[in-house]
Design a protein around this motif. Structure first.
Motif, PDB file in Angstrom:
ATOM      1  N   ALA A 218      68.960   1.836  50.177  1.00  0.00           N
ATOM      2  CA  ALA A 218      69.479   1.695  51.660  1.00  0.00           C
ATOM      3  C   ALA A 218      69.986   3.353  51.556  1.00  0.00           C
ATOM      4  O   ALA A 218      70.998   3.979  50.316  1.00  0.00           O
TER       5      ALA A 218
ATOM      6  N   PRO B  62      65.150  -2.198  46.063  1.00  0.00           N
ATOM      7  CA  PRO B  62      65.502  -2.124  47.312  1.00  0.00           C
ATOM      8  C   PRO B  62      66.263  -0.381  47.181  1.00  0.00           C
ATOM      9  O   PRO B  62      67.947  -1.180  46.316  1.00  0.00           O
TER      10      PRO B  62
ATOM     11  N   PRO C 259      70.596  -4.347  48.291  1.00  0.00           N
ATOM     12  CA  PRO C 259      70.312  -3.248  47.885  1.00  0.00           C
ATOM     13  C   PRO C 259      70.997  -2.541  46.512  1.00  0.00           C
ATOM     14  O   PRO C 259      72.339  -3.259  46.207  1.00  0.00           O
TER      15      PRO C 259
ATOM     16  N   TYR D  65      62.990  -3.474  59.103  1.00  0.00           N
ATOM     17  CA  TYR D  65      62.514  -2.920  58.967  1.00  0.00           C
ATOM     18  C   TYR D  65      62.477  -3.493  57.603  1.00  0.00           C
ATOM     19  O   TYR D  65      61.519  -3.045  56.343  1.00  0.00           O
ATOM     20  N   GLY D  66      63.365  -3.614  56.227  1.00  0.00           N
ATOM     21  CA  GLY D  66      63.856  -3.762  55.251  1.00  0.00           C
ATOM     22  C   GLY D  66      63.243  -5.031  54.858  1.00  0.00           C
ATOM     23  O   GLY D  66      63.012  -5.916  53.571  1.00  0.00           O
TER      24      GLY D  66
ATOM     25  N   ARG E 173      63.288   1.887  53.344  1.00  0.00           N
ATOM     26  CA  ARG E 173      62.833   1.358  53.260  1.00  0.00           C
ATOM     27  C   ARG E 173      61.699   0.794  52.146  1.00  0.00           C
ATOM     28  O   ARG E 173      60.753  -0.191  52.983  1.00  0.00           O
ATOM     29  N   ARG E 174      60.849   1.046  52.161  1.00  0.00           N
ATOM     30  CA  ARG E 174      59.930   0.828  51.247  1.00  0.00           C
ATOM     31  C   ARG E 174      58.330   1.079  52.342  1.00  0.00           C
ATOM     32  O   ARG E 174      57.192  -0.471  52.479  1.00  0.00           O
TER      33      ARG E 174
ATOM     34  N   ASP F  71      65.935   5.378  57.571  1.00  0.00           N
ATOM     35  CA  ASP F  71      66.213   4.328  57.141  1.00  0.00           C
ATOM     36  C   ASP F  71      64.894   3.467  57.314  1.00  0.00           C
ATOM     37  O   ASP F  71      64.708   3.195  56.144  1.00  0.00           O
TER      38      ASP F  71
ATOM     39  N   ALA G 240      67.662  -3.028  61.284  1.00  0.00           N
ATOM     40  CA  ALA G 240      67.701  -2.082  59.505  1.00  0.00           C
ATOM     41  C   ALA G 240      67.125  -3.584  58.617  1.00  0.00           C
ATOM     42  O   ALA G 240      66.219  -2.852  57.404  1.00  0.00           O
TER      43      ALA G 240
END
Lengths: 283, 316
Positions: free
Chosen positions: B81, B79, B152, B105-106, A104-105, A100, B102
């Motif tokens: 996912a 983006p 996303p 992280y994103g 996510r870049r 994951d 998450a």
């Protein structure tokens, strides 16, 4: 926000939320407290057998109890650093957890860099916990002041304060290097048990090869680990501060001076090697 | 200027150790597609997904996500996912914590929240359960919920329907439809549940033996495959010869069920000189003892089986 900053924030989130991290700190606290309380009981029994008050024993002092308690906790700190850090990535990679963030870049370099910093923070945190957990009951149960034996001053407080405090700080670079090394193991092996086991084996083998390495021994960070290290300054300081004067040879100052920087090459090399291996690792 | 494909692979090959697991996977997923990646267990679906996401080192081929090489996904303009197999939940954290992680992280600020995502997959009541306390299907749903966070533009989902109860399958299928139709999200999902894929996907790619054997629009592939005929009769040999003599009938298979024979055949509607009615008349005239004659619409199962069969013939 850059990929590295996001990865680092994620790592901090994990460190503060994982129950295993909390339990590890609790274990270190319990070990340190039990050691200090156990040593108090042993000293009381010893004094009873000799028919003198316990506080007349040289070891009945805050500083030697702090050093000994911290060293006992250090064994667990080093084991936990290996188990938690070396075992983490193999489990996460096998379970697909790293996919994951990797999609996510966040580059692999950023992901591993953040993990390495997390490993250093965890090592530092466990180390600090061990010292504080040993200091607190020692402070409550024992007196500060000079080391006394048969009513005479054996060592002034300043004479023991310096080596104990220096020893406590001296153990830090090697524990940080152990954290980085555990990080390398975590990407080099596919199973956490194997990674932790190999790490423990390498740390324990240091004692076997210590003599053969001679003056170069401190260059292997495990040599100066406060718990398992054959050149543990904390062990020396703990012995010396309770009146065992032969525990602190003059030559040991040279080891201490080397010990400040000697784990650092291993730390840097471990992180670089981990980055190299992780770059090609299937996730 | 032409819009870049969401996913584009050309000759994608992956070698793991001494095993060549992928050998020439060509896929093209356009923006807004609901794309089904099909194949049997072990055909290479998950490996293909991992490879085009840059999670596996590629040995050969080209691979792009939104025009960006998948080896540099950190520079991807949109983006993305994923919810791959295994679901990749951290078992030491709760479902909610996994989703919050998450978001961190994103770097997700707005868009779909943790609560919204859990609500969408029907897992809000399990938010405070740890990853290892979830059933297989709940783990899948949690992984899908994590992939839905934020906004996303590409969702890559590996077997998202596997292990779900019928209600869960319906919920997710409807969700995927809505995401592509209303939000323009590109969805790539792998599955060996061909009927569900046929119901929901606009395009499919089929992988067999580590390479692409077929790719195209679902509607086009079904039309090309033609309809099927199912004949139950007493004289199987005679019926087979009648069917073989008809130019519009192909790919005949037969087996016996007690005293009766069951024949299945493909019937190409395109340039058909005969209709099912005329085929039936021929069978009756030949005295085949027809008990049952059914015209069956072609399905992805037929398309898939035909593609695999052709691939094997080609190999031979």
């Amino acid at each position: 926000m850059s990929g590295f900053a996001r990865a680092l924030r994620g790592e901090l989130y994990l460190l503060t939320r994982r129950s295993s991290v909390r339990r590890a700190h609790l274990l270190v606290v319990v070990v340190a407290i039990l050691h200090v309380m156990g040593s108090m009981w042993v000293l009381q029994v010893e004094a009873g057998l000799e028919g003198i008050p316990a506080d007349e024993l040289a070891a009945w002092n805050f500083w030697p109890r702090l050093a000994a308690g911290a060293r006992a906790a250090m064994y667990f700190v080093e084991l936990l650093v290996l188990a938690l850090i070396a075992g983490s990535f193999p489990r996460e990679i096998a379970g697909g957890v790293t996919r994951d963030p990797a999609t996510r870049r966040i580059s692999r370099r950023a992901l591993l860099g953040a993990r390495a910093i997390g490993a250093l923070l965890l090592s530092f945190s466990l180390y600090g916990t061990a010292v504080l957990a040993a200091a607190f009951p020692s402070y409550l149960l024992f007196d500060r002041g000079p080391v006394m034996e048969d009513g005479d001053i054996l060592l002034e407080e300043l004479e023991i304060l310096e080596p104990v405090v220096m020893a406590l700080v001296h153990g830090l670079p090697s524990v940080l290097a152990l954290g980085a090394f555990a990080c390398l193991l975590s990407v080099a092996f596919h199973r956490g048990v194997v990674a932790s086991g190999v790490g423990l084996g390498m740390v324990l083998a240091t004692g076997i090869f210590h003599e053969a390495f001679g003056d170069a021994a401190p260059l292997w960070f495990a040599d100066t680990l406060a718990g398992f290290g054959p050149d543990s300054f904390l062990e020396q300081a703990a012995g010396f501060s309770q009146g065992l004067l032969n525990f602190y040879p003059e030559s040991f100052n040279a080891v201490v001076d080397t010990g400040w920087w000697s784990p650092l090459p291993a730390l840097v090399l471990s992180v670089y090697a981990a980055l190299f291996i992780f770059h090609r690792r299937a996730l | 200027m032409l819009e870049a494909s969401a996913v584009l692979t050309e000759g994608l090959s992956v070698r793991l150790g001494s095993t060549q697991v992928l050998e020439g996977v060509d896929l093209r997923v356009d923006c807004g597609d609901l794309y089904g990646l099909l194949g049997r267990n072990g055909a290479g679906k998950t490996t293909s997904m991992r490879a085009f996401l840059g999670l596996l080192p590629q040995s050969k081929g080209r691979c792009e996500i939104f025009g960006q090489s998948s080896t540099c996904l950190r520079d991807c303009p949109e983006p993305i996912a994923v919810a791959l197999d295994p679901p990749g939940l951290d078992d030491t954290l709760t479902v909610r914590q996994n989703l919050e992680l998450a978001r961190i992280y994103g770097g997700i600020q707005g868009g779909r929240s943790v609560d919204d995502a859990l609500q969408l997959v029907g897992l809000a009541h399990r938010a405070h359960h740890r990853g290892d306390r979830l059933s297989h299907g709940q783990g899948r749903r949690a992984a899908v919920a994590r992939a839905l966070l934020g906004d996303p533009r590409l969702l890559v989902l590996d077997e998202p329907l596997s292990g779900l109860d019928p209600e869960g399958v319906e919920v997710l299928i409807e969700l995927f439809r809505r995401l592509t139709a209303e939000e323009g999200v590109t969805v790539v999902l792998s599955s060996h549940h061909l009927r569900e894929v046929e119901a929901v996907c606009t395009r499919v790619g089929m992988i067999e033996g580590g390479k692409t054997v077929l790719e195209g629009e679902v509607a086009g592939l079904l039309a090309e495959a033609g309809d099927g005929l199912r004949v139950v009769c007493r004289d199987g040999a005679q019926a087979k010869s009648v069917l073989q003599a008809d130019a519009t009938v192909s790919a005949i298979t037969s087996h016996s069920e007690g005293d009766l024979f069951v024949l299945k055949a493909r019937w190409s509607a395109g340039s058909a000189p005969s209709t099912p009615r005329t085929v039936l008349e021929k069978l009756v005239q030949a005295g085949c003892g027809v008990e049952e004659f059914v015209r069956e619409r072609a399905s992805l199962v037929d398309v898939f089986q035909a593609a695999v069969r052709e691939d094997r013939v080609g190999l031979a």
